[in-house]
Design a protein around this motif. Structure first.
Motif, PDB file in Angstrom:
ATOM      1  N   LEU A 842      10.132  -3.469   3.008  1.00 15.22           N
ATOM      2  CA  LEU A 842      10.663  -2.270   3.679  1.00 15.22           C
ATOM      3  C   LEU A 842      11.751  -1.608   2.842  1.00 15.22           C
ATOM      4  CD1 LEU A 842      10.874  -3.552   7.369  1.00 15.22           C
ATOM      5  CD2 LEU A 842       9.206  -1.959   6.418  1.00 15.22           C
ATOM      6  N   CYS A 843      12.684  -2.440   2.367  1.00  9.49           N
ATOM      7  CA  CYS A 843      13.837  -1.886   1.658  1.00  9.49           C
ATOM      8  C   CYS A 843      13.454  -1.193   0.346  1.00  9.49           C
ATOM      9  CB  CYS A 843      14.862  -2.987   1.360  1.00  9.49           C
ATOM     10  SG  CYS A 843      15.632  -3.647   2.834  1.00  9.49           S
ATOM     11  N   SER A 844      12.359  -1.608  -0.235  1.00 10.36           N
ATOM     12  CA  SER A 844      11.963  -1.027  -1.523  1.00 10.36           C
ATOM     13  C   SER A 844      11.046   0.174  -1.346  1.00 10.36           C
ATOM     14  CB  SER A 844      11.268  -2.086  -2.376  1.00 10.36           C
ATOM     15  OG  SER A 844      10.118  -2.597  -1.715  1.00 10.36           O
ATOM     16  N   SER A 845      10.684   0.499  -0.088  1.00 13.39           N
ATOM     17  CA  SER A 845       9.793   1.640   0.162  1.00 13.39           C
ATOM     18  C   SER A 845      10.579   2.949   0.177  1.00 13.39           C
ATOM     19  CB  SER A 845       9.076   1.464   1.504  1.00 13.39           C
ATOM     20  OG  SER A 845       8.299   0.293   1.498  1.00 13.39           O
ATOM     21  N   THR A 846       9.860   4.118  -0.091  1.00 10.16           N
ATOM     22  CA  THR A 846      10.473   5.449   0.016  1.00 10.16           C
ATOM     23  C   THR A 846      10.645   5.781   1.489  1.00 10.16           C
ATOM     24  OG1 THR A 846       8.317   6.531   0.039  1.00 10.16           O
ATOM     25  CG2 THR A 846       9.329   6.135  -2.134  1.00 10.16           C
ATOM     26  N   SER A 847      11.415   6.848   1.759  1.00 11.28           N
ATOM     27  CA  SER A 847      11.667   7.248   3.145  1.00 11.28           C
ATOM     28  C   SER A 847      10.369   7.634   3.834  1.00 11.28           C
ATOM     29  CB  SER A 847      12.654   8.414   3.187  1.00 11.28           C
ATOM     30  OG  SER A 847      13.910   7.997   2.684  1.00 11.28           O
ATOM     31  N   ARG A 848       9.521   8.404   3.120  1.00 12.40           N
ATOM     32  CA  ARG A 848       8.267   8.807   3.725  1.00 12.40           C
ATOM     33  C   ARG A 848       7.384   7.583   4.036  1.00 12.40           C
ATOM     34  NH1 ARG A 848       6.320  14.527   0.961  1.00 12.40           N
ATOM     35  NH2 ARG A 848       8.036  15.780   1.812  1.00 12.40           N
ATOM     36  N   LYS A 849       7.376   6.603   3.103  1.00  9.22           N
ATOM     37  CA  LYS A 849       6.606   5.385   3.351  1.00  9.22           C
ATOM     38  C   LYS A 849       7.135   4.652   4.573  1.00  9.22           C
ATOM     39  CE  LYS A 849       3.354   4.915   0.215  1.00  9.22           C
ATOM     40  NZ  LYS A 849       1.934   4.734   0.603  1.00  9.22           N
ATOM     41  N   LEU A 850       8.469   4.655   4.718  1.00 11.70           N
ATOM     42  CA  LEU A 850       9.068   4.007   5.875  1.00 11.70           C
ATOM     43  C   LEU A 850       8.684   4.717   7.172  1.00 11.70           C
ATOM     44  CD1 LEU A 850      12.644   3.138   4.569  1.00 11.70           C
ATOM     45  CD2 LEU A 850      10.805   1.544   5.111  1.00 11.70           C
ATOM     46  N   ILE A 851       8.651   6.082   7.090  1.00  9.82           N
ATOM     47  CA  ILE A 851       8.277   6.857   8.289  1.00  9.82           C
ATOM     48  C   ILE A 851       6.828   6.544   8.649  1.00  9.82           C
ATOM     49  CG2 ILE A 851       7.877   9.194   9.161  1.00  9.82           C
ATOM     50  CD1 ILE A 851      10.322  10.050   7.437  1.00  9.82           C
ATOM     51  N   GLN A 852       5.954   6.508   7.599  1.00  8.62           N
ATOM     52  CA  GLN A 852       4.563   6.146   7.857  1.00  8.62           C
ATOM     53  C   GLN A 852       4.449   4.738   8.456  1.00  8.62           C
ATOM     54  OE1 GLN A 852       3.340   7.172   3.750  1.00  8.62           O
ATOM     55  NE2 GLN A 852       1.587   8.196   4.714  1.00  8.62           N
ATOM     56  N   LYS A 853       5.257   3.826   7.919  1.00  6.31           N
ATOM     57  CA  LYS A 853       5.255   2.458   8.433  1.00  6.31           C
ATOM     58  C   LYS A 853       5.721   2.440   9.877  1.00  6.31           C
ATOM     59  CE  LYS A 853       5.103  -2.057   8.145  1.00  6.31           C
ATOM     60  NZ  LYS A 853       3.814  -2.758   8.162  1.00  6.31           N
ATOM     61  N   TYR A 854       6.715   3.323  10.184  1.00  6.62           N
ATOM     62  CA  TYR A 854       7.233   3.395  11.556  1.00  6.62           C
ATOM     63  C   TYR A 854       6.125   3.778  12.516  1.00  6.62           C
ATOM     64  CZ  TYR A 854       9.737   5.022  15.662  1.00  6.62           C
ATOM     65  OH  TYR A 854      10.150   5.203  16.957  1.00  6.62           O
ATOM     66  N   ARG A 858       4.220   1.884  15.663  1.00  7.88           N
ATOM     67  CA  ARG A 858       4.119   2.428  17.028  1.00  7.88           C
ATOM     68  C   ARG A 858       2.658   2.474  17.497  1.00  7.88           C
ATOM     69  NH1 ARG A 858       8.592   4.582  19.320  1.00  7.88           N
ATOM     70  NH2 ARG A 858       7.346   4.083  21.140  1.00  7.88           N
ATOM     71  N   ILE A 859       1.746   2.799  16.523  1.00  7.49           N
ATOM     72  CA  ILE A 859       0.315   2.803  16.862  1.00  7.49           C
ATOM     73  C   ILE A 859      -0.115   1.397  17.277  1.00  7.49           C
ATOM     74  CG2 ILE A 859      -1.998   3.041  15.890  1.00  7.49           C
ATOM     75  CD1 ILE A 859      -0.839   5.307  14.115  1.00  7.49           C
ATOM     76  N   GLN A 860       0.375   0.381  16.526  1.00  8.40           N
ATOM     77  CA  GLN A 860       0.020  -0.996  16.850  1.00  8.40           C
ATOM     78  C   GLN A 860       0.573  -1.389  18.207  1.00  8.40           C
ATOM     79  OE1 GLN A 860      -2.108  -2.897  15.017  1.00  8.40           O
ATOM     80  NE2 GLN A 860      -2.036  -4.238  16.831  1.00  8.40           N
ATOM     81  N   GLU A 861       1.819  -0.950  18.493  1.00  7.08           N
ATOM     82  CA  GLU A 861       2.403  -1.238  19.802  1.00  7.08           C
ATOM     83  C   GLU A 861       1.593  -0.570  20.900  1.00  7.08           C
ATOM     84  OE1 GLU A 861       6.437   0.047  19.667  1.00  7.08           O
ATOM     85  OE2 GLU A 861       7.035  -1.416  18.131  1.00  7.08           O
ATOM     86  N   GLN A 862       1.081   0.646  20.602  1.00  7.87           N
ATOM     87  CA  GLN A 862       0.249   1.354  21.577  1.00  7.87           C
ATOM     88  C   GLN A 862      -1.021   0.560  21.884  1.00  7.87           C
ATOM     89  OE1 GLN A 862       0.926   4.779  22.902  1.00  7.87           O
ATOM     90  NE2 GLN A 862      -0.481   3.833  24.373  1.00  7.87           N
ATOM     91  N   LEU A 863      -1.614   0.004  20.824  1.00  6.65           N
ATOM     92  CA  LEU A 863      -2.839  -0.777  20.999  1.00  6.65           C
ATOM     93  C   LEU A 863      -2.567  -2.063  21.774  1.00  6.65           C
ATOM     94  CD1 LEU A 863      -4.466  -0.352  17.469  1.00  6.65           C
ATOM     95  CD2 LEU A 863      -5.193   0.725  19.602  1.00  6.65           C
ATOM     96  N   ASP A 864      -1.378  -2.653  21.541  1.00  8.95           N
ATOM     97  CA  ASP A 864      -1.053  -3.913  22.187  1.00  8.95           C
ATOM     98  C   ASP A 864      -0.565  -3.739  23.620  1.00  8.95           C
ATOM     99  OD1 ASP A 864      -1.707  -5.123  19.820  1.00  8.95           O
ATOM    100  OD2 ASP A 864       0.365  -5.300  19.103  1.00  8.95           O
ATOM    101  N   ALA A 865      -0.216  -2.501  23.989  1.00  4.92           N
ATOM    102  CA  ALA A 865       0.365  -2.263  25.321  1.00  4.92           C
ATOM    103  C   ALA A 865      -0.677  -2.503  26.404  1.00  4.92           C
ATOM    104  CB  ALA A 865       0.888  -0.842  25.407  1.00  4.92           C
TER     105      ALA A 865
END
Length: 1047
Positions: A842-854, A858-865
């Motif tokens: 995470l720490c070595s990723s760019t901001s955009r990569k972090l946003i995509q990861k975010y 959330r998509i995974q949390e949506q699937l798990d909900a």
């Protein structure tokens, strides 16, 4: 060579006269394998009788003066076959006329017929003609009649035989009655022309005597007087040229049989001595000279085959008792006598002589068997063959009809031999005992002498069992080993007990040592009982171990002392360098292994029969070996410290620590092998009846486990010391890596760390055994993760720093795994590793990569909900590739939470495509607001123009935010849902779908962001200079403020 001791001088002179007379008056054509030259034979017998030249000359002169014998031809007319049929019946009535013509009348001319027409009646005086019987009506007559024909000169005399058909005067009527064919009628007419009573000539045989051998037996062709009927059949004749009225003293005064035996004895003894002089064992074959002389004498004296064999037996059996030769020579005579045995053919004195020879040879043979160890030593070639041959001779002799008939008290040969073997074994033992008797009488010397005596006994029994026994069993059905073992075992037990009566616990060490060897030898002797057939009652050696009970503590103490001193010397000499090219431990472990092997061997050698006492011995041995192990650990560590202090070299010191670890580990392996090497399982089975298995477990296994635990602690301490030396270097390099210039590539930044580890770990891998090396790697890996985690702790906006740490973690993982040769992946991927790996990623990723990861999270949390705590929204989505258009239908929302004071809400849905940097030109869309509705029905469609590759990006999603519309203030959050675009229907289709009818509805649970924050958001927030990151964090914080979730 002087052989006069065989006979008196007078007897020898008379016998010599006999043999010279035999050669001088030789008759017959020499046999192919005989000596033809008389001078050769004279020279041979002169040597055989030990006569000098003068004695030979005098004897020869005396023989020449003696009257010549009467020469005789002993002719036997055996039979005839295929003769002419002269009678009307087609048969003949043959008879023979035979005699010797003094002077052969050779034909004057080869074509002359006169010689052929001469018959016996015309050539030989009537009183010298012999006639056979008439055999009636046959063409194959059998006579088997013998005639003695005297003659004067072999050179001129010839043998004549005529065969005639006897004709009796018969009436014509009788002859006609016998008529069978036309040939018979012709014979009647022919007979009518003959004189009455005239016999018909059937054929003749004429032989010159000088062409005959001493003995001939063959078929001769019947010759015609004319050319009529040349094929007249054959006659079987047997000839023997003999003497009558021999003028020698021996022939006149002694039986022919006796003279021949004496001559045979003299010549055979000479032949045997000739072979012994050439170091060749005589096998019974006579020389050509001896064979010729004996053959001439036997034929001239007209000795039968049976009497010749008898003479040979008496001579050979007597010589065997004084001269060395192969007793197989006697088997031929035994067989021949058995085959020709007719008791009535022997005179009483001959029977007595033969019986005495049997008894004499039996007594002598049994005496040889009694002393077989001395007479037939295995060190001498062919000893086994000689004894086997003797046994066969004795067995065959005792089976002879002659033996049974002449020896009235037929002995029990197996019993005689068995008794002889017993007495011989006892004599041999006492002889060996006397030979090994010590000069100085002390317990120590007695022990050594007894041990040597036991070795002799064991070696003898091994020879009995492996070599001799099969011969006695096959010939006499006697088990020699059993006889010898029972005798020797009893003698040994008695002698050893007699010598050990002074043994006590205060014996000296040398005495104890000599007794230990004696104990081992007795043990080996006792084990040989397994080769015995079934035996009743215990052996005298059954409890021999009890005789040594007082010496056992000293034996154990000696084994411990020797092992301890050797281990101490080995450590003192150890330079703590690898022993050999492929070893990673030093020389002292080799010596220690030998020490343990010697103690194990001591246990195996003792093989103490008493189970309870054996257990106590085992406890003592294990205790001693554990003490040696712990002492070795202490000494080897001290040795390493001493060598390090003397050199002051840090690298060498580490190397020695590696060797120490390997040595202790090797020692641990030696300790763990002890239960199998000492065979505890068998001991437990043996002691089961007297000792509780729990006691064995508690005493032996506990002692071993305790020692192994101590060794493990020692190994761990040394490995930890090695790890500590490396940990400082690893921490220093990671700190330098973390603080290095961000402009350098991460791969370049980690080079110093990897070089350091490669150098150190390669060195340790070469100097540590694999198990110890992996223990060290595990310690270093745990430490390295801790250092990296600490370095990655402080939050910073520099991604380059985290990339360097991430690169370092990946490289270290590969380094410690070493393609499967290092730590296994399950050990490397600990919880700390997984956490650190995720954090650095995470720490070595760019901001955009972090946003995509975010958004991916959330998509995974949506699937798990699974809960619809804040309600749900239902949509349908379809992508049309041809138009690059995403169509979304918002159908409805259900179970919304009431946010207005009236207990209801005014919901609407906002649709945005996230992340914004992937869809910067796509504006947010909203549905109509549905007043006072918690289950609103929207049924609205929206189109978004977006390329398909944007939909496939990580984190690409449709964010549906349901708000409660407020006229005066900010809209309240009902909930949000995340719909992934990566798998939207139609995205991967080759053609556009016709309509939305086939697209399934998607019901999405509404969620609220957690107010406690998110790690990605915290990272983005820490990047103060990144406006995009700050804007994203601000937006998400606003949403978090509206969240109904509690911390």
């Amino acid at each position: 060579m002087d052989l006069s001791h065989r006979f008196s001088k007078q007897e020898l002179a008379l016998l010599y006269e006999e043999v010279l007379y035999t050669i001088r008056h030789r008759m017959g054509k020499p046999e192919p394998h005989h000596v033809a030259d008389a001078q050769e034979l004279y020279a041979y017998v002169q040597k055989a009788f030990g006569m000098d030249a003068e004695e030979h000359r005098v004897s020869m002169q005396r023989v020449k003066e003696l009257e010549s014998p009467i020469f005789c031809l002993k002719a036997t007319v055996k039979e005839a076959k295929g003769i002419l049929g002269k009678d009307v019946s087609g048969f003949s009535d043959p008879y023979c006329l035979l005699g010797i013509e003094a002077k052969s009348q050779e034909p004057a001319h080869p074509d002359s017929k006169k010689r052929l027409k001469a018959v016996v009646k015309d050539l030989i005086p009537e009183d010298q003609i012999h006639r056979t019987q008439v055999i009636s009506q046959t063409l194959n007559p059998v006579w088997d009649e013998t005639f003695i024909l005297e003659f004067e000169d072999t050179e001129t005399a010839s043998f004549h035989l005529d065969m005639w058909d006897s004709d009796m005067v018969e009436s014509v009527r009788h002859k006609l009655g016998e008529l069978t064919d036309l040939h018979g009628l012709k014979r009647i007419f022919k007979d009518a022309r003959k004189d009455k009573g005239q016999d018909d000539f059937l054929g003749n045989v004429v032989l010159r005597l000088k062409d005959l051998h001493c003995w001939d037996d063959q078929w001769y062709q019947l010759e015609p007087r004319t050319e009529t009927y040349p094929n007249r059949g054959q006659c079987h004749l047997q000839f023997l040229l003999t003497h009558k009225r021999r003028a020698t003293t021996s022939s006149r005064t002694q039986p022919s049989y006796t003279v021949h035996r004496h001559l045979l004895q003299q010549l055979v003894s000479y032949e045997i001595l000739q072979h012994q002089a050439g170091s060749i064992a005589w096998d019974g074959e006579l020389s050509r000279h001896a064979s010729t002389v004996l053959y001439l004498h036997a034929t001239q004296k007209d000795l039968s085959d049976f009497h010749q064999v008898m003479a040979q037996w008496l001579a050979y059996s007597k010589l065997y008792q004084s001269l060395e030769f192969n007793s197989n020579c006697l088997l031929h005579q035994i067989t021949s006598i058995e085959y020709q045995w007719v008791q009535e053919r022997l005179r009483p004195e001959q029977k007595a002589e033969l019986a005495e020879s049997f008894q004499s040879l039996l007594t002598y043979g049994v005496s040889l068997i009694r002393r077989y160890r001395i007479i037939f030593p295995l060190s001498v070639a062919r000893s086994t063959e000689r004894l086997q041959s003797l046994l066969r001779v004795l067995v065959q002799m005792c089976k002879m009809k002659a033996f049974r008939e002449l020896c009235t008290l037929s002995p029990d040969l197996p019993k005689m031999v068995s008794e002889a073997l017993k007495s011989g074994t006892t004599e041999w033992f006492h002889m060996k005992k006397q030979h090994l008797k010590p000069m100085v009488k002390s317990m120590e010397e007695n022990g050594k002498a007894l041990a040597k005596l036991l070795l002799e006994v064991i070696a003898d029994l091994q020879q009995c069992q492996k070599t001799w026994n099969k011969f006695f069993i096959s010939t006499l059905k006697l088990n020699l080993f059993s006889i010898a073992y029972v005798e020797l075992e009893s003698l040994v037990a008695e002698h050893v007990q007699e010598q050990l009566h002074e043994v006590d616990s205060s014996m000296s060490k040398p005495t104890a040592e000599s007794l230990f060897q004696l104990y081992l030898n007795l043990q080996e002797l006792y084990r040989m009982k397994d080769f015995l057939p079934e035996r009743d009652g215990p052996l005298a050696l059954s409890d021999f171990h009890q005789w040594f009970k007082e010496a056992v503590p000293q034996w154990l103490q000696k084994a411990y002392t020797i092992a301890l001193e050797r281990a101490q010397r080995a450590v003192q000499m150890d330079q703590l360098t690898p022993f050999g090219e492929h070893n990673k431990h030093s020389t002292s472990t080799v010596d220690l292994s030998t020490c343990y092997a010697q103690i194990v061997k001591t246990w195996q050698q003792l093989n103490w029969p008493d189970p309870e006492e054996a257990f106590m011995i085992m406890v003592k041995l294990v205790e001693d070996m554990c003490k040696i192990a712990l002492m070795y650990c202490r000494l080897i560590k001290t040795r390493a410290e001493a060598l390090s202090l003397s050199e002051q070299n840090e690298g060498e010191a580490a190397n020695r620590l590696c060797i120490v670890v390997n040595n202790i580990k090797q020692l641990r392996l030696l300790i763990l092998k002890l239960p199998s090497q000492l065979d505890w399982a068998q001991l437990e089975r043996r002691t089961g009846a007297v000792i509780d298995p729990q006691q064995i477990q508690h005493t032996l296994h506990h002692q071993l486990d305790s020692t192994v635990s101590c060794l493990d602690r020692e190994v761990q301490d040394v490995v930890q010391a090695l790890a500590t030396k490396l940990e400082a270097g690893i921490a220093r390099h990671i700190q330098e890596l973390s603080a290095s210039n961000d402009t350098r590539e991460p791969e370049d930044s980690i080079i110093p760390l990897m070089k350091f580890l490669e150098s150190e770990l390669q060195y340790l891998n070469e100097h540590l055994v694999q198990e110890n090396f992996k223990s060290l790697l595990a310690l270093l890996w745990h430490h390295t993760l801790a250092v990296l985690t600490a370095a990655a702790g402080p939050q910073t906006s520099s991604t380059q720093r985290y990339k360097k740490l991430q690169c370092a973690l990946k490289s270290l993982e590969l380094c410690f795994h070493a393609e499967g040769c290092g730590l296994p992946l399950e050990t490397l991927h600990s919880a700390a590793f997984v956490s650190l790996e995720s954090h650095l990623a995470l720490c070595s990723s760019t901001s955009r990569k972090l946003i995509q990861k975010y958004f991916s999270n959330r998509i995974q949390e949506q699937l798990d909900a699974s809960s619809e705590k804040y309600g749900a929204v239902t949509i349908k989505a379809l992508y049309r590739p041809s138009e690059q258009k995403l169509r979304v239908e918002v159908l409805n929302a259900v179970n919304l939470i009431p946010l207005d004071s009236n207990g209801s809400s005014d919901p609407f849905v906002q649709l945005t495509l996230e992340p914004r940097h992937e869809f910067p030109e796509v504006v947010a869309r909203t549905t109509q607001c549905k007043r006072n509705e918690l289950h609103p029905l929207f049924d609205e469609a929206f189109d978004f123009l977006i390329p398909p590759e944007k939909c496939r990006q990580e984190g690409a999603c449709l964010l549906l935010t349901v708000f409660d519309y407020d006229t005066l203030g900010a809209n309240d959050l009902e909930g949000e849902a995340f719909f992934s675009l990566r798998h939207v229907p139609g995205l991967d289709a080759d053609e556009d779908q016709a309509d939305m009818g086939w697209v399934p509805q998607t019901r999405l649970s509404l969620t609220h962001p957690k107010p406690s924050g998110d790690e990605i958001l915290r990272l983005l927030e820490s990047r103060k200079g990144d406006k995009e990151a700050q804007a994203f964090v601000k937006l998400r914080k606003q949403r978090a403020k509206q969240s109904k979730e509690t911390a």
